[in-house]
Design a protein around this motif. Structure first.
Motif, PDB file in Angstrom:
ATOM      1  N   SER A   7       0.891  -1.129   0.022  1.00 19.69           N
ATOM      2  CA  SER A   7       0.047   0.008   0.215  1.00 19.69           C
ATOM      3  C   SER A   7       1.017   1.153   0.013  1.00 19.69           C
ATOM      4  O   SER A   7       1.806   1.307   0.969  1.00 19.69           O
ATOM      5  CB  SER A   7      -0.767  -0.033   1.215  1.00 19.69           C
ATOM      6  OG  SER A   7      -1.716   1.214   1.215  1.00 19.69           O
ATOM      7  N   VAL A   8       0.667   1.860  -1.020  1.00 19.53           N
ATOM      8  CA  VAL A   8       1.618   2.989  -1.270  1.00 19.53           C
ATOM      9  C   VAL A   8       0.785   4.391  -1.136  1.00 19.53           C
ATOM     10  O   VAL A   8       0.018   4.771  -1.983  1.00 19.53           O
ATOM     11  CB  VAL A   8       2.176   3.017  -2.725  1.00 19.53           C
ATOM     12  CG1 VAL A   8       3.485   4.050  -2.588  1.00 19.53           C
ATOM     13  CG2 VAL A   8       3.229   1.882  -2.647  1.00 19.53           C
ATOM     14  N   ALA A   9       1.135   5.362  -0.145  1.00 16.97           N
ATOM     15  CA  ALA A   9       0.489   6.709  -0.137  1.00 16.97           C
ATOM     16  C   ALA A   9       1.117   7.587  -1.075  1.00 16.97           C
ATOM     17  O   ALA A   9       2.327   7.796  -1.111  1.00 16.97           O
ATOM     18  CB  ALA A   9       0.783   7.202   1.375  1.00 16.97           C
ATOM     19  N   GLY A  10       0.212   8.539  -1.713  1.00 21.37           N
ATOM     20  CA  GLY A  10       0.634   9.583  -2.642  1.00 21.37           C
ATOM     21  C   GLY A  10       1.364   8.783  -3.801  1.00 21.37           C
ATOM     22  O   GLY A  10       2.539   9.418  -4.032  1.00 21.37           O
ATOM     23  N   ASP A  11       1.080   7.785  -4.433  1.00 22.74           N
ATOM     24  CA  ASP A  11       1.534   7.233  -5.533  1.00 22.74           C
ATOM     25  C   ASP A  11       1.997   8.075  -6.638  1.00 22.74           C
ATOM     26  O   ASP A  11       0.814   8.527  -7.273  1.00 22.74           O
ATOM     27  CB  ASP A  11       1.200   5.733  -5.666  1.00 22.74           C
ATOM     28  CG  ASP A  11       2.027   4.862  -6.898  1.00 22.74           C
ATOM     29  OD1 ASP A  11       3.038   5.375  -6.871  1.00 22.74           O
ATOM     30  OD2 ASP A  11       1.405   3.772  -7.128  1.00 22.74           O
ATOM     31  N   ALA A  12       3.375   8.218  -7.230  1.00 25.17           N
ATOM     32  CA  ALA A  12       3.220   8.871  -8.353  1.00 25.17           C
ATOM     33  C   ALA A  12       2.698   8.532  -9.662  1.00 25.17           C
ATOM     34  O   ALA A  12       2.129   9.205 -10.389  1.00 25.17           O
ATOM     35  CB  ALA A  12       4.982   9.074  -8.571  1.00 25.17           C
ATOM     36  N   GLU A  37      -2.504   9.693  -5.347  1.00 24.01           N
ATOM     37  CA  GLU A  37      -3.564   8.951  -4.685  1.00 24.01           C
ATOM     38  C   GLU A  37      -3.092   7.762  -4.080  1.00 24.01           C
ATOM     39  O   GLU A  37      -1.821   7.372  -4.682  1.00 24.01           O
ATOM     40  CB  GLU A  37      -4.748   8.531  -5.551  1.00 24.01           C
ATOM     41  CG  GLU A  37      -5.717   9.615  -6.170  1.00 24.01           C
ATOM     42  CD  GLU A  37      -6.514  10.508  -5.139  1.00 24.01           C
ATOM     43  OE1 GLU A  37      -6.853   9.913  -4.161  1.00 24.01           O
ATOM     44  OE2 GLU A  37      -6.595  11.630  -5.354  1.00 24.01           O
ATOM     45  N   VAL A  38      -3.641   7.121  -3.185  1.00 27.33           N
ATOM     46  CA  VAL A  38      -3.191   5.716  -2.660  1.00 27.33           C
ATOM     47  C   VAL A  38      -2.913   4.868  -3.645  1.00 27.33           C
ATOM     48  O   VAL A  38      -3.803   4.691  -4.441  1.00 27.33           O
ATOM     49  CB  VAL A  38      -3.841   5.199  -1.587  1.00 27.33           C
ATOM     50  CG1 VAL A  38      -3.654   4.042  -0.975  1.00 27.33           C
ATOM     51  CG2 VAL A  38      -4.007   6.192  -0.339  1.00 27.33           C
ATOM     52  N   GLY A  39      -2.070   4.078  -3.609  1.00 22.49           N
ATOM     53  CA  GLY A  39      -1.875   2.957  -4.563  1.00 22.49           C
ATOM     54  C   GLY A  39      -1.688   1.943  -4.081  1.00 22.49           C
ATOM     55  O   GLY A  39      -1.009   1.567  -2.932  1.00 22.49           O
TER      56      GLY A  39
END
Length: 208
Positions: free
Chosen positions: A78-83, A88-90
């Protein structure tokens, strides 16, 4: 040897041949079933087969077919602030072949021709009866790594540090958007240099 004894010996050999033939047929049938189980479009390659079937002569990488069903899921992130998902959360879901997983569990290293595929999704967060939860939503793209223990494509900027590196948009699994692995990929993978640039701690299936 009496006639009765000769008949007994002959019968025994005939029975043995019948049993061996049956076992051979079973082995062939089981092997065929295991192959068919992957499907006609399976691309579960390892070693030189990866380079013969998945990689072009120039080192162009593409996304393997049917990896969702034919590969082993290593783990997820779970990646916060995904480029890749516009901030958005990725959610990243990572796969590799059974052959690569088995080899890693035995040796602690990824063998030549290992294929690793990461699917990138935007996350959808909602409140359920179990609490706040985020699930995979829209597909954002794919990231593919190919283990190269021989330095096959030294002149190709997408190959280096023992791997081939490529990111693909969700709408094109044949042509990568990456141009240089050092600029496009190493910022994320450099911290995992000691584990061959793979964050193996996140993948329970690799542990014995």
């Amino acid at each position: 040897m009496t006639n009765l004894e000769k008949k007994t010996v002959k019968t025994w050999f005939n029975m043995k041949a019948f049993v061996l033939a049956g076992l051979s047929l079973c082995a062939v049938t089981i092997g065929a079933a295991a192959y068919v189980g992957h499907g006609d479009n399976s691309e579960t390659y390892i070693g030189e087969a990866t380079y013969e079937k998945l990689i072009s002569a120039k080192g162009d990488i593409r996304v393997p077919k049917n990896f969702r069903t034919d590969y082993v899921m290593l783990g997820s992130w779970s990646v916060a602030g995904d480029a890749d998902t516009g901030g958005e959360v990725g959610l990243h879901i990572v796969y590799s072949t059974r052959e690569a997983v088995d080899a890693y569990r035995k040796t602690g290293e990824f063998p030549d021709g290992t294929i690793i595929v990461k699917e990138l999704f935007s996350g959808h967060t909602e409140f359920l009866t179990t609490g706040e939860a985020t699930r995979a939503d829209k597909l954002a793209g794919y990231f593919v790594m190919i283990k190269d223990g021989k330095g096959r494509f030294a002149e190709n900027p997408l190959w280096g540090e023992g791997w081939g590196w490529a990111f693909f948009g969700a709408d094109n699994t044949e042509k990568t958007q990456s141009t240089n692995y050092q600029e496009d990929c190493m910022a994320c993978h450099e911290p995992a240099r000691k584990t061959d640039f793979i964050y193996t701690d996140a993948y329970p299936v690799l542990k014995k």
